[in-house]
Design a protein around this motif. Structure first.
Motif, PDB file in Angstrom:
ATOM      1  N   ALA B 482     -78.326  -7.862 -45.348  1.00  0.00           N
ATOM      2  CA  ALA B 482     -78.968  -8.720 -44.356  1.00  0.00           C
ATOM      3  C   ALA B 482     -78.223 -10.038 -44.307  1.00  0.00           C
ATOM      4  O   ALA B 482     -77.752 -10.533 -45.333  1.00  0.00           O
ATOM      5  CB  ALA B 482     -80.424  -8.971 -44.717  1.00  0.00           C
ATOM      6  N   LEU B 483     -78.090 -10.564 -43.123  1.00  0.00           N
ATOM      7  CA  LEU B 483     -77.550 -11.909 -42.935  1.00  0.00           C
ATOM      8  C   LEU B 483     -78.608 -12.700 -42.176  1.00  0.00           C
ATOM      9  O   LEU B 483     -79.018 -12.301 -41.086  1.00  0.00           O
ATOM     10  CB  LEU B 483     -76.244 -11.849 -42.129  1.00  0.00           C
ATOM     11  N   VAL B 484     -79.066 -13.775 -42.802  1.00  0.00           N
ATOM     12  CA  VAL B 484     -80.048 -14.644 -42.143  1.00  0.00           C
ATOM     13  C   VAL B 484     -79.316 -15.925 -41.753  1.00  0.00           C
ATOM     14  O   VAL B 484     -78.769 -16.622 -42.610  1.00  0.00           O
ATOM     15  CB  VAL B 484     -81.246 -14.942 -43.066  1.00  0.00           C
ATOM     16  N   ARG B 485     -79.274 -16.185 -40.458  1.00  0.00           N
ATOM     17  CA  ARG B 485     -78.497 -17.313 -39.931  1.00  0.00           C
ATOM     18  C   ARG B 485     -79.441 -18.273 -39.228  1.00  0.00           C
ATOM     19  O   ARG B 485     -80.141 -17.892 -38.287  1.00  0.00           O
ATOM     20  CB  ARG B 485     -77.440 -16.799 -38.960  1.00  0.00           C
ATOM     21  N   VAL B 486     -79.434 -19.542 -39.691  1.00  0.00           N
ATOM     22  CA  VAL B 486     -80.292 -20.558 -39.090  1.00  0.00           C
ATOM     23  C   VAL B 486     -79.429 -21.402 -38.151  1.00  0.00           C
ATOM     24  O   VAL B 486     -78.341 -21.847 -38.539  1.00  0.00           O
ATOM     25  CB  VAL B 486     -80.931 -21.448 -40.170  1.00  0.00           C
ATOM     26  N   PHE B 487     -79.892 -21.596 -36.950  1.00  0.00           N
ATOM     27  CA  PHE B 487     -79.170 -22.394 -35.962  1.00  0.00           C
ATOM     28  C   PHE B 487     -79.580 -23.863 -36.081  1.00  0.00           C
ATOM     29  O   PHE B 487     -80.628 -24.174 -36.663  1.00  0.00           O
ATOM     30  CB  PHE B 487     -79.446 -21.869 -34.553  1.00  0.00           C
ATOM     31  N   VAL B 555     -84.578 -11.368 -49.561  1.00  0.00           N
ATOM     32  CA  VAL B 555     -83.696 -12.033 -50.528  1.00  0.00           C
ATOM     33  C   VAL B 555     -82.777 -13.025 -49.811  1.00  0.00           C
ATOM     34  O   VAL B 555     -82.590 -14.165 -50.267  1.00  0.00           O
ATOM     35  CB  VAL B 555     -82.876 -10.992 -51.319  1.00  0.00           C
ATOM     36  N   ALA B 556     -82.227 -12.619 -48.673  1.00  0.00           N
ATOM     37  CA  ALA B 556     -81.345 -13.521 -47.923  1.00  0.00           C
ATOM     38  C   ALA B 556     -82.106 -14.767 -47.477  1.00  0.00           C
ATOM     39  O   ALA B 556     -81.583 -15.887 -47.509  1.00  0.00           O
ATOM     40  CB  ALA B 556     -80.753 -12.792 -46.718  1.00  0.00           C
ATOM     41  N   THR B 557     -83.366 -14.577 -47.073  1.00  0.00           N
ATOM     42  CA  THR B 557     -84.173 -15.719 -46.645  1.00  0.00           C
ATOM     43  C   THR B 557     -84.425 -16.662 -47.821  1.00  0.00           C
ATOM     44  O   THR B 557     -84.381 -17.897 -47.671  1.00  0.00           O
ATOM     45  CB  THR B 557     -85.506 -15.239 -46.040  1.00  0.00           C
ATOM     46  N   GLN B 558     -84.692 -16.096 -48.982  1.00  0.00           N
ATOM     47  CA  GLN B 558     -84.853 -16.932 -50.184  1.00  0.00           C
ATOM     48  C   GLN B 558     -83.597 -17.757 -50.435  1.00  0.00           C
ATOM     49  O   GLN B 558     -83.663 -18.932 -50.810  1.00  0.00           O
ATOM     50  CB  GLN B 558     -85.141 -16.046 -51.410  1.00  0.00           C
ATOM     51  N   ARG B 559     -82.438 -17.133 -50.215  1.00  0.00           N
ATOM     52  CA  ARG B 559     -81.184 -17.850 -50.424  1.00  0.00           C
ATOM     53  C   ARG B 559     -81.022 -18.981 -49.414  1.00  0.00           C
ATOM     54  O   ARG B 559     -80.482 -20.035 -49.739  1.00  0.00           O
ATOM     55  CB  ARG B 559     -79.992 -16.882 -50.344  1.00  0.00           C
ATOM     56  N   VAL B 560     -81.455 -18.740 -48.205  1.00  0.00           N
ATOM     57  CA  VAL B 560     -81.420 -19.799 -47.189  1.00  0.00           C
ATOM     58  C   VAL B 560     -82.302 -20.964 -47.633  1.00  0.00           C
ATOM     59  O   VAL B 560     -81.913 -22.137 -47.536  1.00  0.00           O
ATOM     60  CB  VAL B 560     -81.872 -19.254 -45.816  1.00  0.00           C
ATOM     61  N   ILE B 561     -83.472 -20.636 -48.154  1.00  0.00           N
ATOM     62  CA  ILE B 561     -84.387 -21.690 -48.608  1.00  0.00           C
ATOM     63  C   ILE B 561     -83.740 -22.498 -49.737  1.00  0.00           C
ATOM     64  O   ILE B 561     -83.799 -23.734 -49.754  1.00  0.00           O
ATOM     65  CB  ILE B 561     -85.739 -21.079 -49.053  1.00  0.00           C
ATOM     66  N   GLU B 620     -76.850 -20.405 -43.701  1.00  0.00           N
ATOM     67  CA  GLU B 620     -77.026 -18.957 -43.575  1.00  0.00           C
ATOM     68  C   GLU B 620     -76.768 -18.313 -44.917  1.00  0.00           C
ATOM     69  O   GLU B 620     -76.146 -18.921 -45.803  1.00  0.00           O
ATOM     70  CB  GLU B 620     -76.091 -18.362 -42.512  1.00  0.00           C
ATOM     71  N   ALA B 621     -77.276 -17.115 -45.087  1.00  0.00           N
ATOM     72  CA  ALA B 621     -77.072 -16.417 -46.353  1.00  0.00           C
ATOM     73  C   ALA B 621     -77.068 -14.921 -46.115  1.00  0.00           C
ATOM     74  O   ALA B 621     -77.731 -14.407 -45.209  1.00  0.00           O
ATOM     75  CB  ALA B 621     -78.171 -16.779 -47.346  1.00  0.00           C
ATOM     76  N   THR B 622     -76.292 -14.257 -46.936  1.00  0.00           N
ATOM     77  CA  THR B 622     -76.207 -12.809 -46.883  1.00  0.00           C
ATOM     78  C   THR B 622     -76.773 -12.253 -48.181  1.00  0.00           C
ATOM     79  O   THR B 622     -76.628 -12.873 -49.230  1.00  0.00           O
ATOM     80  CB  THR B 622     -74.736 -12.375 -46.734  1.00  0.00           C
ATOM     81  N   ALA B 623     -77.392 -11.115 -48.081  1.00  0.00           N
ATOM     82  CA  ALA B 623     -77.836 -10.438 -49.300  1.00  0.00           C
ATOM     83  C   ALA B 623     -77.608  -8.948 -49.132  1.00  0.00           C
ATOM     84  O   ALA B 623     -77.742  -8.404 -48.035  1.00  0.00           O
ATOM     85  CB  ALA B 623     -79.315 -10.712 -49.562  1.00  0.00           C
ATOM     86  N   VAL B 624     -77.220  -8.316 -50.207  1.00  0.00           N
ATOM     87  CA  VAL B 624     -77.144  -6.861 -50.232  1.00  0.00           C
ATOM     88  C   VAL B 624     -78.164  -6.419 -51.266  1.00  0.00           C
ATOM     89  O   VAL B 624     -78.107  -6.832 -52.416  1.00  0.00           O
ATOM     90  CB  VAL B 624     -75.737  -6.376 -50.619  1.00  0.00           C
ATOM     91  N   PHE B 625     -79.135  -5.646 -50.823  1.00  0.00           N
ATOM     92  CA  PHE B 625     -80.197  -5.249 -51.740  1.00  0.00           C
ATOM     93  C   PHE B 625     -79.934  -3.845 -52.273  1.00  0.00           C
ATOM     94  O   PHE B 625     -79.725  -2.902 -51.515  1.00  0.00           O
ATOM     95  CB  PHE B 625     -81.563  -5.297 -51.056  1.00  0.00           C
ATOM     96  N   PRO B 730     -89.071  -6.930 -53.704  1.00  0.00           N
ATOM     97  CA  PRO B 730     -89.904  -8.134 -53.655  1.00  0.00           C
ATOM     98  C   PRO B 730     -91.005  -8.082 -52.606  1.00  0.00           C
ATOM     99  O   PRO B 730     -91.954  -8.861 -52.681  1.00  0.00           O
ATOM    100  CB  PRO B 730     -88.900  -9.245 -53.331  1.00  0.00           C
ATOM    101  N   LEU B 731     -90.911  -7.191 -51.632  1.00  0.00           N
ATOM    102  CA  LEU B 731     -91.974  -7.074 -50.637  1.00  0.00           C
ATOM    103  C   LEU B 731     -93.112  -6.195 -51.124  1.00  0.00           C
ATOM    104  O   LEU B 731     -94.210  -6.226 -50.571  1.00  0.00           O
ATOM    105  CB  LEU B 731     -91.418  -6.479 -49.332  1.00  0.00           C
ATOM    106  N   GLY B 732     -92.840  -5.358 -52.118  1.00  0.00           N
ATOM    107  CA  GLY B 732     -93.856  -4.396 -52.557  1.00  0.00           C
ATOM    108  C   GLY B 732     -93.999  -3.226 -51.608  1.00  0.00           C
ATOM    109  O   GLY B 732     -94.938  -2.431 -51.698  1.00  0.00           O
ATOM    110  N   ALA B 733     -93.059  -3.091 -50.671  1.00  0.00           N
ATOM    111  CA  ALA B 733     -93.140  -2.023 -49.678  1.00  0.00           C
ATOM    112  C   ALA B 733     -92.680  -0.701 -50.275  1.00  0.00           C
ATOM    113  O   ALA B 733     -91.813  -0.674 -51.145  1.00  0.00           O
ATOM    114  CB  ALA B 733     -92.273  -2.376 -48.471  1.00  0.00           C
TER     115      ALA B 733
END
Lengths: 287, 781, 154
Positions: B482-487, B555-561, B620-625, B730-733
């Motif tokens: 996942a790549l989470v990119r904030v503008f 995880v990528a969102t956590q990294r952005v935070i 922005e952050a990338t994560a490979v789960f 981490p989602l418990g899904a």
């Protein structure tokens, strides 16, 4: 999905249609298109010419008079199912139309197209046989009337000649103290009839069966009457036991079809079950 | 401020385009100079190709090219690889167009490219092929017998693989049991029938060497990898884009011959080439599912305790091994035969065999419906033998709750979390089981034929822990990126390697991000299905998208935070360690007024004012789960049916289920997945089944002859959930896409058998058509 | 080739077409109205359903020329003045779609159904959409959506 090439004529009158039909070899009538177009899309049918009769207004009508009902060849299943006249006079036909395919197919498919195609699992033939319908066909040199019992010849084969256009179906009015019903066991994929049975019975004033006619579709190569059952009903009071016993003979002498949807044995069994149900429903409708 | 968006029903963001007819399905796309591809398929299930004369087709006006198998091979096209390589597997090469032998009726013989659809179709009729028909075998077991026609010289006796797994000592269990029941069970072949047929649009640019393939696919990155290997097209000059896809159910996971041919043709001709499958073509050329013949022995004690299960399965693989085919009847099936029970001794062996039929691969559930059906039928047979209530036999054997730990099965897998026993009781209570049994007894007195069926299941989802998968034969890692990119103005784009074709990821993935960043769902855009926009991915199948793809996004969102926290610290002139992030704001612990909004941090990340020069900018952050384990949804489904005693027709009168698919992101979407899953599973129980004749012709070759479930065949389902968070992400899904299908087939089949109990019927094979049921009631089997 | 005059979504068109061109292909390939999908070739799935002179038909089983002089309404015209048709809105509100491929046809069939029967029972709805196959939703939310739209439209 892509039909082979063909020539297209949109006829504006019956005489124009039969003119084109007579002049062209391997020409076919295009009514609603719900039998021939699917076959053409799979390239199972490859007519050289299609004569579209969809624009001929007088072919799309239902006329009810004292002696019977005339239904134009281009009348859709939806029109038949929605017709109050037909629901009141010929409830079996109304039901058969209502059970064809699905709403979209009923909106487009026509009675003429269906019966001229003569699919062995189509619904109408059972009803037309049981109700003693007559088909009216025209060719360039004249017209003729074909009784339902002569019309459905064999698998996908009718008595129509290649230059004849089926223009309407005439169904005589039911005699007083008559009831009719159509009962269908659908094939679950196509929802054509695995077996469909139409029963029409007339009772005398003592409640004795004076006339019975039973049409069966889906079971064999073409629709037919269950004559043994009819005979077994005549002269009897139609209680459950009589009906069961008569219906048990409905498949006798029938050369039933066998395919991945049903064996001949099961079709024959369904014929007896659906026949009993159709007779019961018809009797219940006798006024 | 939006809080707790995870777990809330949010209306789908993909719907406005789909309800207005603005979806971008592959066949909707048109490119300048686009040509059309059609494929001539073998009329024979097995034949030597003696000669192909395409001269008349080539001469037809509008025809641009006609290709044969040898044209492709000479042009450098390789066979389509198998992506799951078991030990000692025997792979008969699968060339996109047959070279000298046609092995099933979907096998491509020649391909036409023409300037319009009509010409491309008409030209097929002008290709003359001289075939020498060969003997045919369609049955997986018969294919292994002496004298059977041989499909590939590589696979002696048509055995592509033999595989086994076991735990405990099943022979001893059989020897020491109070009773053993032997039963042959057939899990019939199914045709997936995603309502959108497949399509491929290949666009090669000779000037740049760039090849783009738009296709109907569930996992574009895997297709890129496979296509690079097959075509020799370098992967950095290869883009796979799968825009809106009209359902997959597994059938759109694989690289298909047709896509390879479209790419080859586009490269040869230097113009875009589109191929669109017809439905009747789909029935032959797109994979089928299931098709097992199994001989089963179950060992039990008088009190209903099941002590052992021994299974031998012939799994029909069709004419060629499809990309993930060897995985399905092995690791997704064998180890799941213990199911939700404490059975200590299990052994299963599987023959994967080639036959002259359409290749078989993963279809919704893939291995687990086969395992669940087998086990649940056998459990009911034990109940029948012991004259016990089927619910009680399940109670006797079900795994007790393990909410905070794993349950190690007797075979490979350790279940992640669950309350299997509790869900069984919940479902029975919701169904009013005791009352239903009373109703049944009353109905039977009135001559009615009524049955109640239970299906208790656990299945395996969330593929996959990469190293474990590699050790089991995976040729590609099934991790997810996942790549989470904030503008700068605070809007967010999420690139995910998961692919949605009905699952609603554009909504649920946005919920995950919005929930954490304190944004509105509308502020987050989810991008999927394009290898040029997304770093990497393994796609969507096996109910893995939330547990692996969603987890990567989390995880990528956590990294952005965390990244934003560094910037916020400078903006607030506070130590990073003193900051907390809540409700979309960074604030100093204990001083809530000293805070900066996430959106302001985003602007600072691209337009620094307070942040010093040595701090890395951008947000922005990338994560490979890579999950630590698979996930294991579970539940219990209860069905009630009524059989017409005169005709054998089955009507479902009640359907109740409880499912634990782990933590739910969007309840509305999960419920929709369960509904759809139930219907597909019931389709197998009652109507669906591919039928071949002995010549290998597909008799159920269209929707006229293959009965798909329609609305009027069903009552309203009563669904409910019990969420046990999975500890492995981490989602418990866990996964919701297949649970309904895994469970419902057995529930309805068991209900029908229960209805037939008074007739002395123990088992009949699916589909439970009216005729079969009528025969069973009348001793005519 | 033959002359076709047709009004689609209120716009009059005139085209020379091959007689074998199906209405569905005409809408998609000639007019670029790709909201009408093609899902089967045997008139079963209903994905291609459009309104032809106001009634629902399977446009893959109608020649374009059979629609000569007719009015056709496709999914693209259902949203008017920026407002979703109640059925579109209800499908969205009730999760009546997943992959969306059957949705255009499903909605247009429901338009026809509610016109004939503004107050259908659940059974009538289930029967009314027998000509539309959805492989994703299990139909339950489609039925719910049609019920909701019917209430809205009454």
């Amino acid at each position: 999905m892509i039909p082979p090439r063909f020539e297209y004529h949109a006829a504006t009158s019956v005489m124009e249609a039969v003119g084109v039909l007579g002049q062209h070899k391997d020409a076919k009538i295009l009514a609603g298109g719900h039998s021939i177009l699917p076959a053409m899309k799979l390239r199972l049918a490859q007519p050289a010419t299609l004569v579209d009769i969809g624009r001929i207004k007088e072919l799309s009508r239902i006329i009810a008079d004292a002696n019977g009902t005339t239904i134009g060849a281009m009348t859709t299943h939806a029109m038949i199912a929605a017709s109050n006249d037909i629901r009141q006079r010929l409830p079996a036909l109304s039901k058969a139309a209502e059970l064809i395919g699905d709403q979209q197919v009923r909106n487009r498919g026509t009675i003429g197209g269906s019966i001229a195609h003569a699919d062995p699992a189509a619904d109408y033939p059972a009803v037309l046989l049981a109700l003693g319908a007559e088909m009216h066909a025209i060719q360039i040199t004249g017209s003729r009337t074909i009784r339902a019992s002569d019309f459905f010849v064999d698998l996908m084969t009718t008595a129509l000649k290649s230059n004849e256009l089926l223009v309407d179906v005439r169904i005589p009015a039911l005699a007083p103290r008559s009831g009719s019903a159509y009962v269908k066991f659908p094939q679950p994929a196509s929802r054509f009839a695995l077996v469909g049975v139409c029963a029409c019975v007339t009772l005398d004033d003592k409640g004795v069966c004076a006339k019975a006619s039973i049409g069966i579709t889906g079971a064999c190569a073409s629709a037919r009457r269950a004559t043994a059952t009819e005979s077994a009903l005549l002269g009897k009071k139609l209680d459950a036991a009589i009906i069961q016993a008569a219906a048990a003979q409905a498949a006798s002498g029938m050369d039933c079809l066998s395919d991945i949807h049903a064996s001949a044995e099961y079709r024959a069994h369904l014929v007896t079950v659906m026949t009993a149900r159709a007779i019961q429903a018809a009797v219940a409708r006798v006024m | 401020m939006a809080t707790q968006i995870i777990g809330s029903t949010v209306k789908r963001r993909e719907d406005p385009r789909l309800i207005t007819g603005n979806g971008t399905y592959t066949d909707n796309m048109t490119l300048p100079r686009m040509a059309y591809l059609t494929i001539l398929r073998s009329p024979h299930a097995h034949a030597r190709i003696k000669k192909i004369d395409a001269s008349k087709a080539r001469a037809m006006p509008g025809v641009l090219a006609v290709y044969t198998g040898n044209d492709l091979k000479n042009g450098g096209v390789n066979p389509i690889p198998v992506g799951w390589v078991l030990p000692d597997i025997k792979i008969g090469p699968h060339y996109p167009l047959a070279l000298d032998t046609a092995r099933y009726t979907g096998d491509g013989i020649a391909a036409v490219v023409a300037i319009d659809r009509f010409t491309a179709q008409d030209a097929l009729d002008l290709i003359d092929v001289d075939y020498e028909p060969l003997p045919v075998v369609v049955n997986a077991e018969k294919a292994t017998q002496p004298g059977a026609p041989q499909l590939h010289p590589e696979a002696a006796n048509n055995i592509a693989f033999y595989w086994k797994i076991g735990g405990g000592d099943v022979e001893r269990a059989l020897a020491e049991a109070d009773g053993v029941i032997k039963q042959r069970l057939i899990n019939q072949r199914l045709i997936p029938n995603a309502i959108e047929p497949r399509a491929a649009l290949a666009d090669y640019q000779p000037a740049t060497g760039q090849l783009t393939l738009y296709n109907t696919n569930q996992n574009p990155h895997i297709i890129r990898l496979l296509l690079a290997l097959v075509l020799g097209q370098p992967e950095h000059k290869l883009r796979i884009a799968s825009p809106d896809v009209g359902g997959g159910f597994g059938s759109k996971i694989y690289l298909y011959a047709d896509e390879v041919i479209a790419c080859f043709a586009s490269k040869q001709l230097g113009r875009p080439v589109k191929w669109t499958e017809e439905r009747t073509e789909n029935y032959k050329a797109t994979i089928h599912g299931r098709d097992h013949v199994s001989d089963v022995q179950i060992a039990y004690k008088k009190d209903g305790t099941i002590t052992g299960l021994k299974v031998k399965t012939y799994a029909n693989q069709g004419a060629y091994l499809s990309v993930f085919a060897p995985l399905v009847p092995t690791f997704l099936y064998g180890p799941m035969l213990q199911g939700p029970y404490t059975i200590p001794n299990v052994f299963v062996e599987v023959y994967g065999t080639n036959t002259n039929t359409t290749p078989v691969d993963a279809y919704r559930g893939a291995g687990r419906p086969e395992a669940t059906y087998l086990l649940e039928r056998m459990v009911d047979l034990v109940a029948l033998e012991l004259k016990m209530d089927p619910a009680d036999v399940r109670r006797k054997n079900i795994i007790p709750p393990f909410l905070n730990g794993v349950y190690q099965t007797c075979m490979a897998y350790a279940y992640d979390s669950g309350d299997y026993a509790g869900n069984l009781e919940r479902a029975l209570t919701n169904a009013g089981y005791v009352e239903l049994r009373k109703q049944q007894a009353e109905a039977r007195k009135q001559g009615k034929v009524v049955g109640i069926g239970i299906s208790t299941y656990t299945e395996i989802t969330g593929a996959a822990p990469a190293q474990v998968a590699a050790s089991l034969g995976a040729a590609a890692a099934l991790v997810e990126s996942a790549l989470v990119r904030v503008f700068p103005l605070g809007k967010v784009q999420v690139m995910t390697g998961s692919h949605a074709h009905g699952q609603g990821h554009e909504t649920t993935f946005a919920q995950i991000v919005a929930d954490q960043l304190g944004l509105e769902v509308e502020d987050v855009e989810v991008v999927h299905g394009d290898t040029d926009r997304i770093p990497y991915g393994a796609g969507t199948y096996g109910s893995r998208s939330q547990a692996v793809g969603g987890a990567a996004i989390y995880v990528a969102t956590q990294r952005v935070i965390e990244k934003g926290k560094k910037l916020a610290a400078h903006m607030l002139e506070a130590a990073e360690a003193d900051l907390v992030f809540e409700d979309g704001k960074y604030s100093v612990k204990g001083v809530p007024s000293k805070a900066v909004k996430f959106t302001d941090v985003a602007l600072e990340a691209y337009w620094p004012r307070k942040v010093p020069a040595d701090v890395e900018l951008g947000l922005e952050a990338t994560a490979v789960f890579n999950p630590s384990n698979f996930t294991f949804p579970d539940g219990t489904h209860v069905a009630m049916v009524e059989v017409d005693p005169d005709t054998g027709k089955v009507t479902i009168t009640k359907y109740v289920c409880v499912d634990d698919v782990g933590k739910v992101i969007n309840p509305m979407i999960v419920e929709g997945q369960i509904h759809g899953g139930i219907v597909q599973g019931v389709g197998q129980a009652l109507w669906e089944g591919a039928v071949y004749d002995d010549n290998g012709q597909l008799l159920s070759g269209s929707m006229m002859d293959y009965a798909l479930p329609i609305a009027s065949y069903f009552p309203k389902f009563e669904t409910s959930r019990n969420e046990t968070p999975s500890p492995v992400n981490p989602l418990g899904a866990k996964g919701a896409g297949e649970a309904g299908t895994v469970a419902s087939t057995a529930a309805v089949a068991n209900a029908v058998m229960d209805a037939l109990k008074p007739f002395g019927v123990k088992h009949i094979d699916m589909p439970l058509t009216s005729e079969k049921v009528w025969r069973a009631m009348n001793g005519k089997l | 080739m033959a002359q076709l005059q047709i009004t689609v979504n209120g716009v009059a068109y005139q085209h020379e077409v091959e007689p074998r061109l199906l209405l569905a292909q005409y809408l998609r390939d000639v007019l670029g109205l790709t909201g009408t999908n093609i899902g089967c070739d045997t008139s079963q799935c209903g994905a291609c359903t459009v309104l032809l002179d106001g009634v629902a038909v399977k446009s893959c089983t109608v020649l374009a020329l059979q629609a000569n002089g007719s009015q056709v309404t496709t999914i693209e015209a259902l949203k008017t003045n920026g407002n979703y048709h109640p059925l579109q809105q209800a499908f969205w509100d009730n999760h009546g779609l997943q992959c969306g491929f059957c949705t255009s046809g499903m909605i247009l069939t429901a338009v026809d159904l509610l016109k004939r029967n503004p107050n259908p029972t659940e059974e009538e709805i289930r029967r009314g959409i027998e000509g539309n196959i959805c492989r994703c939703t299990g139909y339950q939310n489609i039925v719910k959506a049609i019920q909701a739209a019917a209430a809205q439209m009454r």
